[in-house]
Design a protein around this motif. Structure first.
Motif, mmCIF file in Angstrom:
data_model
loop_
_atom_site.group_PDB
_atom_site.id
_atom_site.type_symbol
_atom_site.label_atom_id
_atom_site.label_comp_id
_atom_site.label_asym_id
_atom_site.label_seq_id
_atom_site.Cartn_x
_atom_site.Cartn_y
_atom_site.Cartn_z
ATOM 1 N N GLN A 174 0.189 -7.978 40.146
ATOM 2 C CA GLN A 174 1.307 -7.428 40.992
ATOM 3 C C GLN A 174 2.198 -6.309 40.198
ATOM 4 O O GLN A 174 3.226 -6.342 40.376
ATOM 5 C CB GLN A 174 2.226 -8.580 41.339
ATOM 6 C CG GLN A 174 1.782 -9.772 42.032
ATOM 7 C CD GLN A 174 2.516 -10.621 42.695
ATOM 8 O OE1 GLN A 174 3.641 -10.676 42.777
ATOM 9 N NE2 GLN A 174 1.719 -11.618 43.244
ATOM 10 N N ASN A 175 1.149 -5.524 39.604
ATOM 11 C CA ASN A 175 1.872 -4.243 39.066
ATOM 12 C C ASN A 175 1.180 -2.942 39.692
ATOM 13 O O ASN A 175 0.002 -2.634 39.365
ATOM 14 C CB ASN A 175 1.644 -4.398 37.569
ATOM 15 C CG ASN A 175 2.109 -2.930 36.837
ATOM 16 O OD1 ASN A 175 2.509 -2.042 37.240
ATOM 17 N ND2 ASN A 175 2.492 -3.118 35.435
ATOM 18 N N ARG A 225 2.885 -0.241 40.040
ATOM 19 C CA ARG A 225 3.585 1.016 39.233
ATOM 20 C C ARG A 225 2.915 1.837 38.202
ATOM 21 O O ARG A 225 2.614 3.057 38.097
ATOM 22 C CB ARG A 225 4.989 0.764 38.816
ATOM 23 C CG ARG A 225 5.861 0.341 40.003
ATOM 24 C CD ARG A 225 7.092 0.243 39.559
ATOM 25 N NE ARG A 225 8.303 -0.175 40.635
ATOM 26 C CZ ARG A 225 9.512 -0.006 40.349
ATOM 27 N NH1 ARG A 225 10.067 0.000 39.548
ATOM 28 N NH2 ARG A 225 10.222 -0.493 41.535
ATOM 29 N N ARG A 226 2.010 1.121 37.485
ATOM 30 C CA ARG A 226 1.395 1.770 36.407
ATOM 31 C C ARG A 226 0.165 2.336 36.938
ATOM 32 O O ARG A 226 -0.231 3.706 36.600
ATOM 33 C CB ARG A 226 0.796 0.603 35.421
ATOM 34 C CG ARG A 226 1.913 0.117 34.506
ATOM 35 C CD ARG A 226 1.600 -0.803 33.445
ATOM 36 N NE ARG A 226 0.702 -0.260 32.339
ATOM 37 C CZ ARG A 226 0.215 -1.281 31.359
ATOM 38 N NH1 ARG A 226 0.172 -2.672 31.557
ATOM 39 N NH2 ARG A 226 -0.464 -0.372 30.453
ATOM 40 N N LEU A 275 -4.746 -4.675 37.863
ATOM 41 C CA LEU A 275 -3.440 -4.455 38.119
ATOM 42 C C LEU A 275 -2.462 -4.778 38.995
ATOM 43 O O LEU A 275 -1.597 -5.335 39.169
ATOM 44 C CB LEU A 275 -2.953 -2.917 37.522
ATOM 45 C CG LEU A 275 -3.106 -2.597 36.048
ATOM 46 C CD1 LEU A 275 -3.034 -1.479 35.914
ATOM 47 C CD2 LEU A 275 -1.976 -3.492 35.250
#
Length: 440
Positions: free
Chosen positions: A161-162, A164-165, A157
């Motif tokens: 570039q995620n 936040r999850r 993730l």
């Protein structure tokens, strides 16, 4: 193939770096904060359960470290795929990393059922503490598959570039566990075992959430042994690098203990503050891993170089800020950890070195992230081994041989970080790390 919309200016934006780094910081801090809660809950059971938790928790920390190695390795590979415009391939890297995590996690859980007793006895010696630690570890180890699946999930993730999850996937289960722990320990009456069960619940839920995120991507979920082997090679280099770190810091503690209780107590205070600042700077390094990998995957070596310079400057700025705070707090902070005057006096011996380390360490941590994102982990491995065994470890044992005290140990740590800084700057200038393409 659709190209990633990354440009050099967008990649190197401080706002973009912060967008990735700040959620990553919360994820990094969640586990240590939960450990503090767990320690406080168990501490009220008495000295023996607390000692058992300290011994068994050390083993679980090593398992968590395996997860960190896995996460760092997968971030760069997934980021390169993502940067090349192939998000599905980036997620597929996460699938293979998850199979690897599941396999290692199951092996660890099974091994602890058989080996927990001898392992904790080796650490604490035979007796009641080892018996209690073994019971805790056998239960807590059942969470190893979830723990390592969560690490693999964090890796892919971050690569797309995620960040936040992962924040919610880690923070939510840890908050649940923090609420569950005192309930299981006291009203339910499970005592120390209740603490272990709360750990397992959090880690299993967190791992399940990351697996669900993979399934929702609708990519092929079958294992691919060839890709897993490539990931193992990357993880191996990071693991060897980590072993060099562990050997160095364990030796530093061993030598500090030979200078007396006050010296080792002061060393513990300074080291924990160093580790805390490293935690914050690791968030910056994680952002660098994701962005550097994406830039190189997109064929943008100029953008990657610009980002590397900017990340190094941001690391230096954060290090200077920490240095100022630690210098100002010299007369107050040691007293928060110990009321012993000799411990505080010894802390002042290490304090100037701790202050000086911050700006240097800020750049080093940032550039570590750059090279991990670029997949240049073999260079990092070799550099760490040379700096540890050619600088830090000789300085530590010379401090013991010539009775240089805590100042000698911390001078050795400064030398260790300084050697890495020089070599990283030379590598950055050479450009040999900036290899473009979907996979290095």
């Amino acid at each position: 193939m659709i190209r990633s919309p990354l440009t050099p200016s967008a990649v190197a934006s401080p706002r973009r770096i912060a967008t990735l780094a700040l959620p990553a910081l919360v994820v990094l801090a969640a586990e240590p904060l939960y450990v503090l809660v767990d320690t406080a809950v168990v501490g009220h059971l008495g000295r023996l359960p607390l000692a058992a938790l300290a011994v068994a928790g050390t083993v679980m920390t090593l398992i968590a470290w395996l997860g960190t190695v896995l996460a760092y390795g997968i971030t760069g590979r997934a980021a390169r795929r993502f940067g090349s415009g192939d998000r599905a391939a980036a997620v597929a890297e996460g699938v293979q990393a998850s199979w690897l995590a599941l396999g290692v996690g199951v092996l660890v859980a099974l091994a602890m059922q058989l080996g927990a007793g001898p392992l904790v006895e080796a650490l604490a010696g035979p007796g009641e503490v080892a018996d209690a630690a073994g019971r805790w570890l056998r239960v807590a180890a059942l969470g190893a598959p979830g723990l390592l699946l969560a690490a693999a999930g964090n890796g892919w993730l971050r690569g797309v570039q995620n960040t936040r999850r992962p924040l919610w996937f880690v923070l939510g289960p840890n908050l649940l566990s923090a609420l569950l722990c005192p309930l299981l320990v006291y009203p339910v009456g499970w005592g120390l075992t209740g603490s272990a069960v709360a750990n397992v619940v959090a880690q299993t839920i967190s791992g399940g959430l990351f697996v669900a995120a993979l399934v929702s991507e609708r990519v092929a979920l079958r294992p691919r042994p060839g890709v897993i082997r490539q990931q193992l090679v990357l993880s191996r280099d990071l693991l060897v690098r980590g072993v060099a770190f562990q050997a160095s810091f364990l030796s530093a503690t061993a030598v500090a203990a030979r200078f007396g209780a006050a010296a080792v107590g002061a060393h513990q205070i300074a080291v924990q503050l160093w580790f805390f600042t490293a935690l914050v700077l690791d968030a910056l390094a994680i952002a660098a891993q994701a962005l550097i990998g994406a830039a190189l995957g997109a064929g943008d070596d100029a953008g990657a170089r610009a980002l590397a310079r900017r990340v190094a400057l941001l690391g230096a700025g954060c290090g200077v800020a920490f240095a100022v705070l630690i210098a100002v707090g010299a007369g107050v902070v040691p007293g928060l950890f110990s009321s012993d005057e000799q411990v505080r006096d010894q802390a002042m011996v290490a304090w100037p070195w701790l202050v000086a380390l911050q700006p240097v360490g800020g750049v080093v941590f940032a550039l570590d992230g750059v090279l991990i994102g670029a997949g240049d982990v073999r260079y990092l491995r070799n550099l760490t081994i040379v700096a540890a065994f050619g600088g830090f470890l000789p300085a530590i044992w010379l401090s013991y041989a010539f009775d240089l005290g805590l100042g000698g140990i911390w001078a050795g740590l400064f030398l260790f970080v300084l050697l890495r800084l020089v070599a990283l700057l030379l590598r950055l200038r050479s450009g040999g790390w900036a290899v473009v393409g979907a996979v290095r």
